[in-house]
Write an enzyme that holds these catalytic residues in place. Structure first.
Site, PDB file in Angstrom:
ATOM      1  N   ARG A  41       0.797  -1.219   0.000  1.00 11.46           N
ATOM      2  CA  ARG A  41       0.000   0.000   0.000  1.00 11.46           C
ATOM      3  C   ARG A  41       0.835   1.277   0.000  1.00 11.46           C
ATOM      4  O   ARG A  41       0.382   2.311  -0.475  1.00 11.46           O
ATOM      5  CB  ARG A  41      -0.959   0.009   1.186  1.00 11.46           C
ATOM      6  CG  ARG A  41      -1.970  -1.116   1.059  1.00 11.46           C
ATOM      7  CD  ARG A  41      -3.182  -0.901   1.894  1.00 11.46           C
ATOM      8  NE  ARG A  41      -4.113  -2.019   1.762  1.00 11.46           N
ATOM      9  CZ  ARG A  41      -5.150  -2.206   2.541  1.00 11.46           C
ATOM     10  NH1 ARG A  41      -5.418  -1.366   3.501  1.00 11.46           N
ATOM     11  NH2 ARG A  41      -5.947  -3.233   2.350  1.00 11.46           N
ATOM     12  N   ASP A 142     -16.073   9.349   9.278  1.00  8.61           N
ATOM     13  CA  ASP A 142     -14.975   8.411   9.070  1.00  8.61           C
ATOM     14  C   ASP A 142     -13.695   9.222   9.167  1.00  8.61           C
ATOM     15  O   ASP A 142     -13.722  10.443   8.980  1.00  8.61           O
ATOM     16  CB  ASP A 142     -15.074   7.754   7.680  1.00  8.61           C
ATOM     17  CG  ASP A 142     -14.279   6.467   7.592  1.00  8.61           C
ATOM     18  OD1 ASP A 142     -14.886   5.381   7.690  1.00  8.61           O
ATOM     19  OD2 ASP A 142     -13.037   6.527   7.448  1.00  8.61           O
TER      20      ASP A 142
HETATM   21  C1  LIG Z   1     -14.184  -1.861   7.034  1.00 12.05           C
HETATM   22  S1  LIG Z   1     -14.766  -0.197   7.019  1.00 12.05           S
HETATM   23  C2  LIG Z   1     -16.354  -0.408   7.748  1.00 12.05           C
HETATM   24  C3  LIG Z   1     -17.415   0.368   7.021  1.00 12.05           C
HETATM   25  C4  LIG Z   1     -18.849   0.156   7.530  1.00 12.05           C
HETATM   26  N1  LIG Z   1     -19.001   0.578   8.898  1.00 12.05           N
HETATM   27  C5  LIG Z   1     -19.295  -1.277   7.389  1.00 12.05           C
HETATM   28  O1  LIG Z   1     -19.505  -1.951   8.393  1.00 12.05           O
HETATM   29  O2  LIG Z   1     -19.430  -1.739   6.250  1.00 12.05           O
HETATM   30  C6  LIG Z   1     -13.795   0.484   8.364  1.00 12.05           C
HETATM   31  C7  LIG Z   1     -13.756   2.003   8.337  1.00 12.05           C
HETATM   32  O3  LIG Z   1     -13.255   2.466   9.593  1.00 12.05           O
HETATM   33  C8  LIG Z   1     -12.504   3.628   9.363  1.00 12.05           C
HETATM   34  N2  LIG Z   1     -11.626   3.858  10.526  1.00 12.05           N
HETATM   35  C9  LIG Z   1     -10.562   3.132  10.953  1.00 12.05           C
HETATM   36  N3  LIG Z   1     -10.038   3.659  12.062  1.00 12.05           N
HETATM   37  C10 LIG Z   1     -10.799   4.751  12.355  1.00 12.05           C
HETATM   38  C11 LIG Z   1     -10.749   5.727  13.386  1.00 12.05           C
HETATM   39  N4  LIG Z   1      -9.821   5.694  14.352  1.00 12.05           N
HETATM   40  N5  LIG Z   1     -11.666   6.714  13.378  1.00 12.05           N
HETATM   41  C12 LIG Z   1     -12.624   6.779  12.418  1.00 12.05           C
HETATM   42  N6  LIG Z   1     -12.713   5.889  11.399  1.00 12.05           N
HETATM   43  C13 LIG Z   1     -11.809   4.882  11.382  1.00 12.05           C
HETATM   44  C14 LIG Z   1     -11.746   3.342   8.075  1.00 12.05           C
HETATM   45  O4  LIG Z   1     -11.327   4.527   7.441  1.00 12.05           O
HETATM   46  C15 LIG Z   1     -12.814   2.575   7.268  1.00 12.05           C
HETATM   47  O5  LIG Z   1     -13.520   3.420   6.405  1.00 12.05           O
END
Ligand SMILES: C[S@@+](CC[C@H](N)C(=O)[O-])C[C@H]1O[C@@H](n2cnc3c(N)ncnc32)[C@H](O)[C@@H]1O
Length: 273
Positions: A41, A142
């Site tokens: 990445r 996010d």
């Molecule tokens: C796998 S996606 C989940 C999306 C959705 N909630 C779902 O269940 O389909 C995880 C998301 O968490 C976000 N993320 C990770 N760490 C985070 C943080 N500390 N604060 C806010 N968002 C975060 C990432 O950017 C990503 O978009």
């Protein structure tokens, strides 16, 4: 003759330093097994910036907040889809809608706390409107500004929307024509109901309001127990009395201190005042 492209090598020290920075800033735990993920990445980014080593890149990310966001964007998994773990939307339209509707004349306030590219908040809204919800305001956040840009645009590939019920397509989406063929855009009437905001779950202390429901799914799985505890306590403070918290079915609150009652798998409720 073209100059050969050098592929920077990621040393163990650099790997540990990147993992430490990512953990401190996002809560995401990168185990040693993530070496390949990190190199695949970040390699492109190093090349793009003309940097020869990961150590140089790390220094840049530490001093430049915009680069830190790019780093976290490339490490975080943004995978999501419409109507993911669909049982939660049934609970939303039965229990959540009923309780809050009874309380405040139909006006619901929700927070989708790691909304990625937006499929989850739009699913929440479609589910509620289909169930006859009279009024809803949704905050969707996010830490990834890249994911949020997609969420705000509300444009998705039709072939990735197979989970959206057929009848919803003409109602909530506009199909692209010409160069936009194969794409669908969320109708402005639905987009108006959601406010997208860049928020890092580790940095939120108080949003100055409480919600009838919070979705925080498929993000805590990347955190360790200490960060999960911090995030769950923060989310709990943001739940209105009687409000609901949804986490992913692959996640659990075992070992986390909280005052919520379990109402269904991965679904919890704050006790009414
Ligand atoms: C796998 S996606 C989940 C999306 C959705 N909630 C779902 O269940 O389909 C995880 C998301 O968490 C976000 N993320 C990770 N760490 C985070 C943080 N500390 N604060 C806010 N968002 C975060 C990432 O950017 C990503 O978009």
């Amino acid at each position: 003759m073209s100059t050969p492209v050098m592929t920077p090598r990621l040393s163990d020290t650099e790997l540990r330093a990147i993992a430490k920075l990512v953990y401190e800033k996002s809560g995401i735990v990168l185990h040693d097994g993530k070496r390949e993920l990190i190199t695949s990445r970040l390699q492109k980014r190093l090349r793009h910036l003309g940097l020869a080593t990961y150590a140089e890149y790390l220094k840049l990310a530490e001093r430049d907040p915009a680069e830190l966001v790019t780093l976290l964007d490339s490490i975080a998994t943004n995978h999501t889809h419409f109507f993911r773990e669909a049982r939660h939307f049934e609970i939303l339209t039965s229990r959540v809608l009923q309780t809050a509707a009874a309380r405040r004349g139909g006006e619901l306030r929700g927070w989708c706390a790691a909304c990625s590219t937006g499929e989850e908040p739009y699913t929440i809204l479609m589910s509620l409107l289909e169930a006859g919800c009279g009024g809803v305001r949704l905050l969707a956040s996010d830490m990834s500004t890249k994911a949020l840009a997609t969420a705000k645009s509300g444009v998705y590939r039709l072939d990735k929307m197979t989970d959206v019920p057929k009848a919803y397509l003409p109602k909530y989406f506009e199909k692209g024509l010409g160069a936009q063929a194969g794409l669908a855009r969320v109708q402005p009437s639905l987009r108006r109901l959601v406010e997208f905001r860049a928020l890092n779950l580790l940095e939120v202390t108080s949003l100055g309001q409480q919600f009838d429901f919070i979705f925080c799914r498929n993000v805590m799985i990347y955190f360790d127990k200490a960060v999960q505890q911090r995030v769950v306590s923060m989310l709990e403070r943001h739940l209105a009395p009687g409000g609901y918290l949804f986490i992913a079915h692959s996640e659990s609150l075992n070992g986390i201190t909280h005052g919520l009652a379990t109402i269904a798998p991965a679904a919890f409720q704050r006790r009414a005042a």
